[in-house]
Design an enzyme around this catalytic site. Structure first.
Site, PDB file in Angstrom:
ATOM      1  N   GLY A 161       0.825  -1.205   0.000  1.00 52.61           N
ATOM      2  CA  GLY A 161       0.000   0.000   0.000  1.00 52.61           C
ATOM      3  C   GLY A 161       0.854   1.248   0.000  1.00 52.61           C
ATOM      4  N   GLY A 182       8.247   0.762   2.512  1.00 53.96           N
ATOM      5  CA  GLY A 182       9.101   0.783   1.319  1.00 53.96           C
ATOM      6  C   GLY A 182       8.359   0.895   0.014  1.00 53.96           C
ATOM      7  CB  CYS A 183       4.768   0.937  -0.899  1.00 54.68           C
ATOM      8  SG  CYS A 183       4.325  -0.584  -0.034  1.00 54.68           S
ATOM      9  CB  THR A 184       6.811   5.909  -1.073  1.00 55.72           C
ATOM     10  OG1 THR A 184       5.468   5.997  -0.583  1.00 55.72           O
ATOM     11  CG2 THR A 184       7.180   7.206  -1.784  1.00 55.72           C
ATOM     12  CB  SER A 187       6.214   3.521  -6.404  1.00 57.99           C
ATOM     13  OG  SER A 187       5.352   2.468  -6.012  1.00 57.99           O
TER      14      SER A 187
END
Length: 295
Positions: A161, A182-184, A187
């Site tokens: 998310g 770590g998703c940002t 991406s």
């Protein structure tokens, strides 16, 4: 109590068990969701007798969970496909997968990752060589996108998310869930390296179980040059039995990445992903190698 009696009870669980009270039935729905839609293929996958499979398929068709669609008239042959009623079972399959992984194969701790030698990791890496089912997911702008693209190589990175600042999204104690953060970074690293993926003839898609509007906000904030897709209905998660966890009232992907060839066959799997930024560089190398593009 007989199965027929359960179906008449004033309880949704009991009524559902009147249709799905056989463990073979759940496995049939699982495999059909994953793209195994023909009788002989289902029998090979499940190892069930022809008689038992015939009976269960007939019952699922009778109850409107599956529909038969002819692909040959001489001799008569059919594909078995999920109806809208059948697709309503996908969250049930995903919940069973999560519960079994967490509490039966794991120690019960909430985690967004897995041990490299775990059964979950082995199952995920077994996706290599498998053809993706024909699943269409909505992009952040609401437009439908076929996940199994058949005209180029594709990278599908699945993430738990990511939300734009100022929006309500991350659940409490998100940073304390192993593997969730770590998703940002992942991406934005894909965004920086996107020209290199394009030069290698490889498309990039980010996929999560978030709503399309949440993905649109994050994509705008992060300036992503590639589509983000929403699997909020669980079609991809259930179809491939992907590793998931539940947090903030939402089923979420554990971080993993698939490299898919132009025939929609998975050629490489990254799981678990412990270094979100480093995994992008590793996947670029893998994509170049598989696509035959010099690094």
């Amino acid at each position: 109590m007989r199965r027929e009696d359960l179906a008449d009870a004033d309880c949704g669980i009991a009524q559902a068990l009147g249709v799905l009270g056989d463990w073979w039935t759940f496995l049939i729905v699982r495999d059909v969701a994953g793209g195994t839609t023909r009788f002989d293929a289902l029998q090979r996958e499940l190892g069930v007798s022809r008689r038992a499979l015939t009976e269960r398929l007939a019952a699922l068709v009778e109850h409107g969970v599956l529909e038969r669609r002819p692909y040959s008239h001489h001799p008569p042959r059919h594909d078995y496909l999920l109806t809208a009623k059948g697709e309503g079972l996908l969250p049930v399959l995903i919940a069973m997968q999560d519960w079994g992984t967490r509490y039966l194969m794991g120690d019960g701790d909430l985690t967004a990752t897995a041990d490299a030698g775990s059964a979950e990791a082995r199952r995920t890496h077994d996706l290599a060589g498998r053809r993706l089912p024909g699943i269409v997911l909505p992009a952040a702008d609401g437009q439908p996108v076929a996940v199994a693209a058949t005209d180029s190589w594709s990278v599908l990175y699945l993430f738990p998310g990511a939300y734009a600042p100022g929006t309500h999204g991350y659940p409490p104690a998100w940073s304390e869930i192993p593997g969730a953060r770590g998703c940002t970074l992942e991406s934005t690293t894909y965004a920086k390296r996107h020209p290199d993926f394009q030069a290698a003839g490889v498309r990039v898609y980010g996929i999560s179980t978030q709503r399309p509007d949440q993905l649109a906000d994050f994509s705008t904030y992060a300036g992503l040059p590639f589509p983000l897709l929403s699997d909020q209905d669980g079609r991809l998660a259930a179809g491939l039995s992907l590793p998931v966890f539940r947090a903030g009232g939402l089923t979420r992907f554990k971080r993993l990445t698939l490299l898919v060839d132009p025939q929609a066959v998975v050629r490489a799997v990254q799981f678990p992903v412990t270094d979100p930024a480093g995994s992008v560089e590793e996947m670029l190398t893998l994509a170049r190698q598989h696509a035959g593009i010099p690094g």
